[in-house]
Write a protein that holds these residues in place. Sequence first.
Motif, PDB file in Angstrom:
ATOM      1  N   ASN A 129     -17.787  11.133 -11.355  1.00  0.00           N
ATOM      2  CA  ASN A 129     -17.694  12.317 -11.911  1.00  0.00           C
ATOM      3  C   ASN A 129     -18.932  13.257 -11.602  1.00  0.00           C
ATOM      4  OD1 ASN A 129     -15.750  11.465 -13.721  1.00  0.00           O
ATOM      5  ND2 ASN A 129     -17.056  10.606 -15.442  1.00  0.00           N
ATOM      6  N   ALA A 181     -18.403  16.945  -9.870  1.00  0.00           N
ATOM      7  CA  ALA A 181     -19.240  18.150 -10.393  1.00  0.00           C
ATOM      8  C   ALA A 181     -19.835  18.914  -9.120  1.00  0.00           C
ATOM      9  CB  ALA A 181     -19.901  17.690 -11.511  1.00  0.00           C
ATOM     10  N   HIS A 216     -17.308  20.633  -7.366  1.00  0.00           N
ATOM     11  CA  HIS A 216     -16.972  22.025  -8.299  1.00  0.00           C
ATOM     12  C   HIS A 216     -17.909  23.008  -8.389  1.00  0.00           C
ATOM     13  CE1 HIS A 216     -13.818  19.548 -10.655  1.00  0.00           C
ATOM     14  NE2 HIS A 216     -13.181  19.956  -9.530  1.00  0.00           N
ATOM     15  N   CYS A 217     -19.339  22.842  -8.369  1.00  0.00           N
ATOM     16  CA  CYS A 217     -20.289  23.925  -8.389  1.00  0.00           C
ATOM     17  C   CYS A 217     -20.630  24.294  -7.080  1.00  0.00           C
ATOM     18  CB  CYS A 217     -21.455  23.429  -9.312  1.00  0.00           C
ATOM     19  SG  CYS A 217     -22.695  22.197  -8.308  1.00  0.00           S
ATOM     20  N   THR A 220     -21.469  22.751 -15.111  1.00  0.00           N
ATOM     21  CA  THR A 220     -20.146  21.989 -14.552  1.00  0.00           C
ATOM     22  C   THR A 220     -19.956  20.810 -15.495  1.00  0.00           C
ATOM     23  OG1 THR A 220     -20.499  22.994 -12.385  1.00  0.00           O
ATOM     24  CG2 THR A 220     -18.752  21.355 -12.595  1.00  0.00           C
ATOM     25  N   LEU A 221     -21.125  19.903 -15.474  1.00  0.00           N
ATOM     26  CA  LEU A 221     -20.856  18.781 -15.951  1.00  0.00           C
ATOM     27  C   LEU A 221     -20.800  19.117 -17.715  1.00  0.00           C
ATOM     28  CD1 LEU A 221     -23.938  16.744 -14.519  1.00  0.00           C
ATOM     29  CD2 LEU A 221     -21.524  16.071 -14.498  1.00  0.00           C
ATOM     30  N   GLU A 253     -17.247  18.839 -19.154  1.00  0.00           N
ATOM     31  CA  GLU A 253     -16.608  17.648 -18.953  1.00  0.00           C
ATOM     32  C   GLU A 253     -16.788  16.894 -20.298  1.00  0.00           C
ATOM     33  OE1 GLU A 253     -17.427  15.299 -15.295  1.00  0.00           O
ATOM     34  OE2 GLU A 253     -17.126  16.872 -14.161  1.00  0.00           O
TER      35      GLU A 253
END
Length: 311
Positions: free
Chosen positions: A59, A63, A66-67, A113-114, A117
Amino acid sequence: MTVSAVKFLQPAEIQGLPTDDTPLLVLAQPDQLFKDRAARLEYLSTLNGQSAWLKFCSNLALAQAHCLASVEQTLLPEDLAQKALTHSIPPLSITSWVPGSDWDVAFEALCLTLEKEDLPVSVRDILERMRKLNSVELVQQARDLLAANEANVTPEFAPFLGAVLQVMWSKNTEQLKPYLNLHKGESALCPVCGSHPVASIVRTGEADGHRYLVCSLCATQWYGPRARCTNCDSPKEVSLFGETRESFVQGECCDDCHGYLKIMVQSKEPAMEVMADDLASLNLDLALAAEGFQRTGRNLFFITGAAQSKD
Ligand SMILES: [Zn+2]
Ligand SMILES: [Zn+2]
Protein backbone atom coordinates in the motif's frame (compact mmCIF):
# COMPACT_ATOMS: atom_id res chain seq x y z
CA MET A 1 15.82 -21.61 8.12
CA THR A 2 19.36 -22.88 7.71
CA VAL A 3 21.74 -21.85 4.99
CA SER A 4 24.72 -23.53 3.45
CA ALA A 5 27.32 -22.53 0.91
CA VAL A 6 25.78 -23.42 -2.41
CA LYS A 7 28.68 -22.82 -4.75
CA PHE A 8 31.71 -20.76 -5.57
CA LEU A 9 31.53 -18.83 -8.79
CA GLN A 10 33.41 -20.27 -11.69
CA PRO A 11 36.37 -18.35 -13.18
CA ALA A 12 34.42 -17.86 -16.40
CA GLU A 13 31.81 -15.73 -14.66
CA ILE A 14 31.96 -12.00 -15.32
CA GLN A 15 34.46 -10.49 -12.89
CA GLY A 16 35.51 -7.23 -14.52
CA LEU A 17 33.89 -4.17 -16.07
CA PRO A 18 32.42 -4.78 -19.53
CA THR A 19 34.46 -3.68 -22.53
CA ASP A 20 31.44 -3.42 -24.83
CA ASP A 21 28.61 -0.87 -24.63
CA THR A 22 26.83 -2.50 -21.68
CA PRO A 23 25.59 0.49 -19.63
CA LEU A 24 27.31 1.10 -16.27
CA LEU A 25 24.47 3.24 -14.92
CA VAL A 26 20.74 2.67 -15.43
CA LEU A 27 18.07 5.02 -14.06
CA ALA A 28 14.75 3.83 -12.69
CA GLN A 29 11.48 4.99 -14.23
CA PRO A 30 9.77 6.09 -11.01
CA ASP A 31 6.14 5.74 -12.10
CA GLN A 32 6.70 2.17 -13.27
CA LEU A 33 9.06 1.37 -10.40
CA PHE A 34 6.59 2.08 -7.60
CA LYS A 35 3.70 0.36 -9.41
CA ASP A 36 5.80 -2.76 -10.06
CA ARG A 37 7.05 -2.76 -6.48
CA ALA A 38 3.51 -2.45 -5.11
CA ALA A 39 2.27 -5.30 -7.33
CA ARG A 40 5.14 -7.58 -6.34
CA LEU A 41 4.67 -6.81 -2.63
CA GLU A 42 0.96 -7.49 -2.98
CA TYR A 43 1.72 -10.89 -4.54
CA LEU A 44 4.38 -11.72 -1.92
CA SER A 45 1.96 -10.76 0.86
CA THR A 46 -0.39 -13.56 -0.22
CA LEU A 47 2.27 -16.27 0.14
CA ASN A 48 3.21 -18.11 3.29
CA GLY A 49 0.23 -17.31 5.44
CA GLN A 50 -0.64 -13.78 4.38
CA SER A 51 1.85 -11.19 5.57
CA ALA A 52 0.12 -8.04 6.86
CA TRP A 53 3.52 -6.35 6.89
CA LEU A 54 4.15 -6.94 3.17
CA LYS A 55 0.57 -5.86 2.42
CA PHE A 56 1.26 -2.60 4.28
CA CYS A 57 4.48 -2.13 2.27
CA SER A 58 2.49 -2.73 -0.93
CA ASN A 59 0.00 0.00 0.00
CA LEU A 60 2.85 2.35 0.81
CA ALA A 61 4.54 1.70 -2.56
CA LEU A 62 1.22 2.30 -4.33
CA ALA A 63 0.86 5.60 -2.47
CA GLN A 64 4.35 6.51 -3.72
CA ALA A 65 3.19 5.85 -7.29
CA HIS A 66 0.05 7.94 -6.80
CA CYS A 67 1.74 10.98 -5.22
CA LEU A 68 4.62 11.12 -7.68
CA ALA A 69 2.87 13.59 -9.99
CA SER A 70 2.39 16.09 -7.11
CA VAL A 71 6.13 16.22 -6.38
CA GLU A 72 8.30 18.72 -8.24
CA GLN A 73 11.74 17.93 -9.54
CA THR A 74 14.53 19.95 -7.90
CA LEU A 75 16.72 21.08 -10.79
CA LEU A 76 20.48 20.95 -10.39
CA PRO A 77 22.60 23.97 -11.38
CA GLU A 78 23.82 23.83 -14.95
CA ASP A 79 26.92 21.67 -15.51
CA LEU A 80 26.82 20.25 -11.97
CA ALA A 81 25.62 16.82 -13.10
CA GLN A 82 28.30 16.55 -15.80
CA LYS A 83 31.11 17.66 -13.51
CA ALA A 84 30.02 15.48 -10.61
CA LEU A 85 29.61 12.29 -12.67
CA THR A 86 32.92 12.93 -14.46
CA HIS A 87 34.72 13.14 -11.11
CA SER A 88 32.84 10.24 -9.45
CA ILE A 89 30.97 12.54 -7.06
CA PRO A 90 27.26 11.75 -6.59
CA PRO A 91 25.37 14.67 -8.25
CA LEU A 92 22.34 14.15 -5.97
CA SER A 93 24.39 13.41 -2.88
CA ILE A 94 22.50 12.67 0.34
CA THR A 95 25.22 14.45 2.32
CA SER A 96 24.73 17.79 0.55
CA TRP A 97 20.92 17.76 0.70
CA VAL A 98 19.51 21.02 2.08
CA PRO A 99 15.91 20.26 3.05
CA GLY A 100 13.40 22.91 2.02
CA SER A 101 9.99 23.01 0.42
CA ASP A 102 10.93 19.85 -1.54
CA TRP A 103 10.55 17.83 1.67
CA ASP A 104 7.37 19.62 2.80
CA VAL A 105 5.63 19.10 -0.55
CA ALA A 106 6.61 15.42 -0.86
CA PHE A 107 5.70 14.61 2.76
CA GLU A 108 2.32 16.29 2.42
CA ALA A 109 1.64 14.56 -0.91
CA LEU A 110 2.35 11.11 0.55
CA CYS A 111 0.27 11.78 3.68
CA LEU A 112 -2.72 13.05 1.67
CA THR A 113 -2.55 10.04 -0.63
CA LEU A 114 -2.38 7.61 2.27
CA GLU A 115 -5.13 9.30 4.27
CA LYS A 116 -7.57 8.73 1.40
CA GLU A 117 -7.03 4.99 1.79
CA ASP A 118 -8.76 2.64 4.18
CA LEU A 119 -5.89 2.59 6.68
CA PRO A 120 -5.65 0.44 9.78
CA VAL A 121 -5.99 2.56 12.96
CA SER A 122 -2.37 1.84 13.90
CA VAL A 123 -1.08 3.29 10.62
CA ARG A 124 -3.32 6.35 10.89
CA ASP A 125 -1.95 6.92 14.41
CA ILE A 126 1.65 6.87 13.18
CA LEU A 127 0.85 9.39 10.44
CA GLU A 128 -0.84 11.67 12.99
CA ARG A 129 2.16 11.47 15.30
CA MET A 130 4.46 12.38 12.43
CA ARG A 131 2.29 15.32 11.44
CA LYS A 132 2.27 16.61 15.02
CA LEU A 133 6.04 16.46 15.29
CA ASN A 134 7.92 19.70 14.86
CA SER A 135 8.98 19.76 11.19
CA VAL A 136 12.62 20.41 12.13
CA GLU A 137 12.63 17.21 14.18
CA LEU A 138 10.96 15.22 11.42
CA VAL A 139 13.45 16.47 8.81
CA GLN A 140 16.30 15.58 11.18
CA GLN A 141 14.95 12.04 11.37
CA ALA A 142 14.83 11.94 7.57
CA ARG A 143 18.47 13.05 7.47
CA ASP A 144 19.42 10.42 10.02
CA LEU A 145 17.69 7.77 7.94
CA LEU A 146 19.62 8.89 4.85
CA ALA A 147 22.89 8.85 6.77
CA ALA A 148 22.19 5.35 8.18
CA ASN A 149 22.08 6.73 11.73
CA GLU A 150 19.23 4.35 12.34
CA ALA A 151 19.42 4.51 16.13
CA ASN A 152 18.17 8.13 15.88
CA VAL A 153 15.09 7.23 13.82
CA THR A 154 11.74 6.25 15.38
CA PRO A 155 11.39 2.73 13.90
CA GLU A 156 7.69 3.03 12.99
CA PHE A 157 8.36 6.34 11.17
CA ALA A 158 11.10 4.81 9.01
CA PRO A 159 8.96 3.35 6.19
CA PHE A 160 7.09 6.64 5.72
CA LEU A 161 10.24 8.76 5.86
CA GLY A 162 11.91 6.32 3.46
CA ALA A 163 8.92 6.43 1.12
CA VAL A 164 8.98 10.25 0.94
CA LEU A 165 12.74 10.33 0.35
CA GLN A 166 12.52 7.67 -2.37
CA VAL A 167 9.86 9.66 -4.21
CA MET A 168 11.98 12.84 -4.04
CA TRP A 169 15.22 11.23 -5.15
CA SER A 170 13.83 9.01 -7.87
CA LYS A 171 12.01 12.03 -9.31
CA ASN A 172 15.25 14.06 -9.30
CA THR A 173 17.28 11.41 -11.12
CA GLU A 174 15.29 12.00 -14.33
CA GLN A 175 17.41 15.07 -15.21
CA LEU A 176 20.61 12.96 -15.27
CA LYS A 177 19.58 10.98 -18.35
CA PRO A 178 21.83 12.83 -20.85
CA TYR A 179 24.95 12.33 -18.72
CA LEU A 180 24.84 8.66 -17.70
CA ASN A 181 27.76 7.64 -19.91
CA LEU A 182 30.06 9.98 -17.93
CA HIS A 183 30.03 7.49 -15.07
CA LYS A 184 32.99 5.10 -15.16
CA GLY A 185 34.36 2.51 -12.83
CA GLU A 186 33.07 0.69 -9.78
CA SER A 187 31.47 1.92 -6.60
CA ALA A 188 30.29 0.43 -3.31
CA LEU A 189 27.72 3.22 -2.95
CA CYS A 190 25.24 4.66 -5.46
CA PRO A 191 27.09 6.89 -7.97
CA VAL A 192 24.02 9.13 -8.19
CA CYS A 193 23.13 9.76 -4.52
CA GLY A 194 25.78 8.01 -2.39
CA SER A 195 23.33 5.63 -0.64
CA HIS A 196 23.89 1.95 0.09
CA PRO A 197 22.50 -0.63 -2.30
CA VAL A 198 19.50 -2.67 -1.22
CA ALA A 199 20.87 -5.75 -2.99
CA SER A 200 22.27 -6.70 -6.37
CA ILE A 201 20.63 -8.30 -9.36
CA VAL A 202 21.95 -10.50 -12.15
CA ARG A 203 19.87 -9.25 -15.03
CA THR A 204 18.25 -10.86 -17.99
CA GLY A 205 17.33 -9.10 -21.23
CA GLU A 206 19.64 -6.49 -22.72
CA ALA A 207 22.23 -6.84 -19.93
CA ASP A 208 21.91 -10.63 -19.68
CA GLY A 209 24.23 -12.13 -17.09
CA HIS A 210 25.57 -8.78 -15.90
CA ARG A 211 25.29 -7.81 -12.27
CA TYR A 212 24.00 -4.44 -11.07
CA LEU A 213 23.71 -3.02 -7.59
CA VAL A 214 20.37 -1.35 -6.91
CA CYS A 215 20.17 1.86 -4.86
CA SER A 216 18.05 1.71 -1.71
CA LEU A 217 17.05 5.36 -2.20
CA CYS A 218 16.88 6.45 -5.85
CA ALA A 219 16.66 2.92 -7.35
CA THR A 220 19.44 3.66 -9.85
CA GLN A 221 21.27 0.50 -10.93
CA TRP A 222 25.06 0.56 -11.28
CA TYR A 223 27.41 -2.05 -12.61
CA GLY A 224 29.16 -4.35 -10.19
CA PRO A 225 31.52 -7.10 -11.41
CA ARG A 226 30.44 -10.50 -10.15
CA ALA A 227 32.26 -12.80 -7.76
CA ARG A 228 33.75 -9.88 -5.84
CA CYS A 229 32.82 -8.29 -2.52
CA THR A 230 30.82 -5.10 -3.07
CA ASN A 231 31.76 -3.76 0.38
CA CYS A 232 35.55 -4.00 0.56
CA ASP A 233 38.51 -4.38 -1.79
CA SER A 234 39.18 -8.02 -0.97
CA PRO A 235 40.76 -9.79 -3.95
CA LYS A 236 39.25 -13.08 -2.76
CA GLU A 237 36.14 -14.48 -4.37
CA VAL A 238 32.96 -14.26 -2.31
CA SER A 239 30.92 -17.30 -1.43
CA LEU A 240 27.19 -17.64 -1.89
CA PHE A 241 24.88 -18.81 0.85
CA GLY A 242 21.23 -19.59 0.28
CA GLU A 243 18.40 -21.77 1.41
CA THR A 244 18.98 -24.11 -1.52
CA ARG A 245 21.19 -24.15 -4.58
CA GLU A 246 18.20 -23.10 -6.67
CA SER A 247 17.02 -20.18 -4.49
CA PHE A 248 17.02 -17.02 -6.60
CA VAL A 249 18.05 -14.95 -3.56
CA GLN A 250 21.52 -15.72 -2.19
CA GLY A 251 23.73 -13.92 0.31
CA GLU A 252 27.06 -12.99 -1.26
CA CYS A 253 29.37 -13.30 1.73
CA CYS A 254 32.92 -12.00 2.16
CA ASP A 255 35.37 -13.78 4.46
CA ASP A 256 37.52 -10.65 4.78
CA CYS A 257 35.04 -7.96 5.91
CA HIS A 258 32.34 -10.44 7.03
CA GLY A 259 29.78 -8.35 5.18
CA TYR A 260 27.17 -9.71 2.82
CA LEU A 261 24.86 -8.32 0.19
CA LYS A 262 21.97 -10.26 -1.28
CA ILE A 263 22.22 -11.16 -4.94
CA MET A 264 19.06 -11.99 -6.90
CA VAL A 265 19.13 -13.92 -10.17
CA GLN A 266 16.37 -12.56 -12.39
CA SER A 267 16.38 -15.53 -14.76
CA LYS A 268 15.25 -17.74 -11.88
CA GLU A 269 12.39 -15.40 -10.89
CA PRO A 270 11.52 -13.00 -13.74
CA ALA A 271 8.77 -11.28 -11.67
CA MET A 272 11.19 -10.29 -8.91
CA GLU A 273 11.54 -6.70 -7.67
CA VAL A 274 14.67 -6.06 -5.65
CA MET A 275 13.30 -4.06 -2.73
CA ALA A 276 10.14 -6.16 -2.44
CA ASP A 277 12.00 -9.46 -2.57
CA ASP A 278 14.50 -8.18 -0.05
CA LEU A 279 11.65 -7.49 2.39
CA ALA A 280 10.23 -10.94 1.71
CA SER A 281 13.53 -12.71 2.42
CA LEU A 282 14.36 -11.41 5.89
CA ASN A 283 14.70 -15.04 7.04
CA LEU A 284 17.87 -15.22 4.98
CA ASP A 285 19.20 -12.18 6.86
CA LEU A 286 18.52 -13.87 10.18
CA ALA A 287 20.26 -17.04 9.03
CA LEU A 288 23.30 -15.14 7.73
CA ALA A 289 23.51 -13.10 10.94
CA ALA A 290 23.62 -16.41 12.82
CA GLU A 291 26.57 -17.40 10.59
CA GLY A 292 28.41 -14.23 11.70
CA PHE A 293 27.87 -12.08 8.61
CA GLN A 294 26.72 -8.46 8.73
CA ARG A 295 24.28 -7.00 6.23
CA THR A 296 25.75 -4.22 4.07
CA GLY A 297 22.57 -3.50 2.11
CA ARG A 298 19.81 -1.21 3.33
CA ASN A 299 16.06 -1.20 2.95
CA LEU A 300 14.38 2.08 3.87
CA PHE A 301 11.10 0.33 4.76
CA PHE A 302 12.82 -1.78 7.40
CA ILE A 303 15.50 -0.53 9.75
CA THR A 304 17.38 -2.57 12.30
CA GLY A 305 18.70 0.33 14.38
CA ALA A 306 22.24 -1.03 13.93
CA ALA A 307 25.20 0.85 12.52
CA GLN A 308 25.96 0.09 8.87
CA SER A 309 28.98 -2.00 7.97
CA LYS A 310 31.35 -0.30 5.55
CA ASP A 311 34.87 -1.72 5.21
ZN1 LIG B 1 20.95 6.35 -5.40
ZN1 LIG C 1 34.40 -7.71 1.83
